[in-house]
Design an enzyme around this catalytic site. Structure first.
Site, PDB file in Angstrom:
ATOM      1  N   GLU A  54       0.822  -1.203   0.000  1.00  0.00           N
ATOM      2  CA  GLU A  54       0.000   0.000   0.000  1.00  0.00           C
ATOM      3  C   GLU A  54       0.862   1.261   0.000  1.00  0.00           C
ATOM      4  O   GLU A  54       0.601   2.223  -0.734  1.00  0.00           O
ATOM      5  CB  GLU A  54      -0.908   0.011   1.237  1.00  0.00           C
ATOM      6  CG  GLU A  54      -1.785  -1.219   1.376  1.00  0.00           C
ATOM      7  CD  GLU A  54      -1.184  -2.305   2.242  1.00  0.00           C
ATOM      8  OE1 GLU A  54      -1.897  -2.842   3.101  1.00  0.00           O
ATOM      9  OE2 GLU A  54       0.013  -2.608   2.054  1.00  0.00           O
ATOM     10  N   ALA A 156      10.733 -41.802  -6.810  1.00  0.00           N
ATOM     11  CA  ALA A 156      10.400 -42.539  -8.032  1.00  0.00           C
ATOM     12  C   ALA A 156      10.542 -44.014  -7.731  1.00  0.00           C
ATOM     13  O   ALA A 156      11.440 -44.432  -6.990  1.00  0.00           O
ATOM     14  CB  ALA A 156      11.325 -42.133  -9.175  1.00  0.00           C
ATOM     15  N   ARG A 209      16.996 -28.171 -13.550  1.00  0.00           N
ATOM     16  CA  ARG A 209      17.617 -28.060 -14.872  1.00  0.00           C
ATOM     17  C   ARG A 209      16.609 -28.268 -15.998  1.00  0.00           C
ATOM     18  O   ARG A 209      15.613 -28.991 -15.846  1.00  0.00           O
ATOM     19  CB  ARG A 209      18.738 -29.092 -15.013  1.00  0.00           C
ATOM     20  CG  ARG A 209      19.832 -28.950 -13.967  1.00  0.00           C
ATOM     21  CD  ARG A 209      20.958 -29.940 -14.183  1.00  0.00           C
ATOM     22  NE  ARG A 209      20.535 -31.323 -14.069  1.00  0.00           N
ATOM     23  CZ  ARG A 209      20.389 -31.972 -12.919  1.00  0.00           C
ATOM     24  NH1 ARG A 209      20.601 -31.356 -11.770  1.00  0.00           N
ATOM     25  NH2 ARG A 209      20.020 -33.249 -12.903  1.00  0.00           N
ATOM     26  N   GLU A 269      14.132 -34.894  -1.643  1.00  0.00           N
ATOM     27  CA  GLU A 269      14.484 -35.818  -2.721  1.00  0.00           C
ATOM     28  C   GLU A 269      15.801 -36.504  -2.373  1.00  0.00           C
ATOM     29  O   GLU A 269      16.796 -36.392  -3.076  1.00  0.00           O
ATOM     30  CB  GLU A 269      14.589 -35.058  -4.041  1.00  0.00           C
ATOM     31  CG  GLU A 269      14.606 -35.961  -5.251  1.00  0.00           C
ATOM     32  CD  GLU A 269      14.604 -35.180  -6.557  1.00  0.00           C
ATOM     33  OE1 GLU A 269      14.582 -35.830  -7.593  1.00  0.00           O
ATOM     34  OE2 GLU A 269      14.626 -33.946  -6.533  1.00  0.00           O
TER      35      GLU A 269
END
Length: 346
Positions: A54, A156, A209, A269
């Site tokens: 603002e 995976a 990537r 991961e």
């Protein structure tokens, strides 16, 4: 009720907000409308210590130019003094007569701006484009509520639940479409986490990537968890961001530290051991499982001990999306006690 002009201005404010950085502060945008509905100024929060949205917008106007104007803001104007003063006061001093905002401020420290404005005679309307605003600041809101980032745990696996062949080889279980999706999700996270075991065994770069190997514009901060040493020549040390070495196995401590740094979303991961640890601790807000149509057999399971000893203790998940990625499947799921991510599983 908000006018069509105000709704359009709110959508513009949401676009502006996305230009601000993620971190300890929310992304906020603002548009100042004249009494006739013309856009007088626009602004957004550009980072800690800078004017809020603002005030950023008001600063573009000469004194008195906002008298009788409408301020359209994605988040309730703040009512506290930190590095900057209360936005509610700035709007009052500018002579704004109406404030339209999307989402109530969820923090005790900064909320109350709407009430302050109303008590001063300003017409205030809330809830305009609330869902879109909530999605924008979902991760920040989670950080404010829990003190830790949103955690996405990814792995995976083969169709029979293996993460690798028995000789330890695991590269390219999934195809190029799935790998492309993983890297886009890495780029959408603020940090990527792996364990020291994975870093020693696979020497991952922990970067996001493109298919040609080039780095995407947004790169997650690399975080390596574990008490073992990371080799000085490890690929992670060549990451665009300095690696955070969390020399502890206490995931709660790690996440609290990352939250204090303004990291809102992490992408885990780091192999079966680390994924299992996050699940066992109940720290997974989102689970991504990439399933390849291959059979590997053997003992290299995608998950280890997650604290389930009997079927009654099974970790029940709510599947919110199943997507085909080339020959592979992506299953997106959330624990039943966790609110799904309104970003659309991004």
């Amino acid at each position: 009720m908000a006018s069509a002009t105000e709704i359009d201005a709110m959508r513009r404010a949401l676009q502006l907000a996305r230009g601000g950085p993620r971190g300890l502060n929310p992304q906020v945008g603002a548009v100042i409308l004249s009494p006739t509905g013309d856009v007088l100024a626009e602004g957004f929060h550009r980072g800690a210590g800078t004017p809020h949205a603002e005030v950023d917008a008001l600063s573009q106007l000469p004194p008195g130019a906002a008298a009788g104007a409408t301020a359209v803001v994605t988040l309730e104007p703040c009512n506290h003094t930190g590095r900057t003063g209360p936005c509610a006061v700035a709007l009052l001093e500018a002579g704004v007569s109406r404030v339209v905002y999307a989402l109530d401020d969820p923090t005790d420290a900064a909320s109350g701006g709407a009430a302050r404005l109303r008590s001063a005679g300003v017409d205030v309307e809330s809830g305009v484009e609330r869902d879109a605003a909530a999605a924008l600041v979902h991760d920040w809101t989670h950080l404010q509520r829990t003190g830790r980032p949103v955690v996405t745990v990814k792995w995976a696996q083969s169709l029979d639940g293996r993460a690798a062949a028995d000789d330890g080889t695991s590269q390219w279980i999934t195809g190029p479409d799935a790998r492309r999706d993983v890297h886009l999700r890495r780029a959408a996270a603020d940090a990527i986490i792996a364990g020291t075991g994975t870093v020693r065994a696979d020497d991952p770069a922990l970067t996001a990537r493109a298919e040609d190997g080039s780095l995407l514009e947004n790169q997650p901060v690399p975080v390596v968890i574990g008490e073992s040493e990371v080799a000085p020549d490890a690929a992670v040390h060549r990451h665009p961001h300095p690696v955070i070495l969390a020399r502890t196995r206490d995931l709660f401590v790690v996440l609290a530290d990352l939250g204090a740094r303004g990291i809102q979303r992490v992408f885990v991961e780091g192999g079966p051991t680390l994924a299992s640890s996050f699940l066992r601790a109940g720290l997974a807000d989102e689970v991504l499982v990439y399933v390849a149509p291959v059979l590997l057999g053997g003992s290299r399971l995608a998950l280890g001990d997650i604290g389930v000893s009997t079927i009654a203790d099974a970790r029940r998940l709510r599947v919110t999306r199943i997507e085909t990625l080339g020959d592979d499947l992506l299953v997106v799921a959330h624990p039943h006690e966790t609110t799904p991510d309104p970003h659309g599983d991004a």
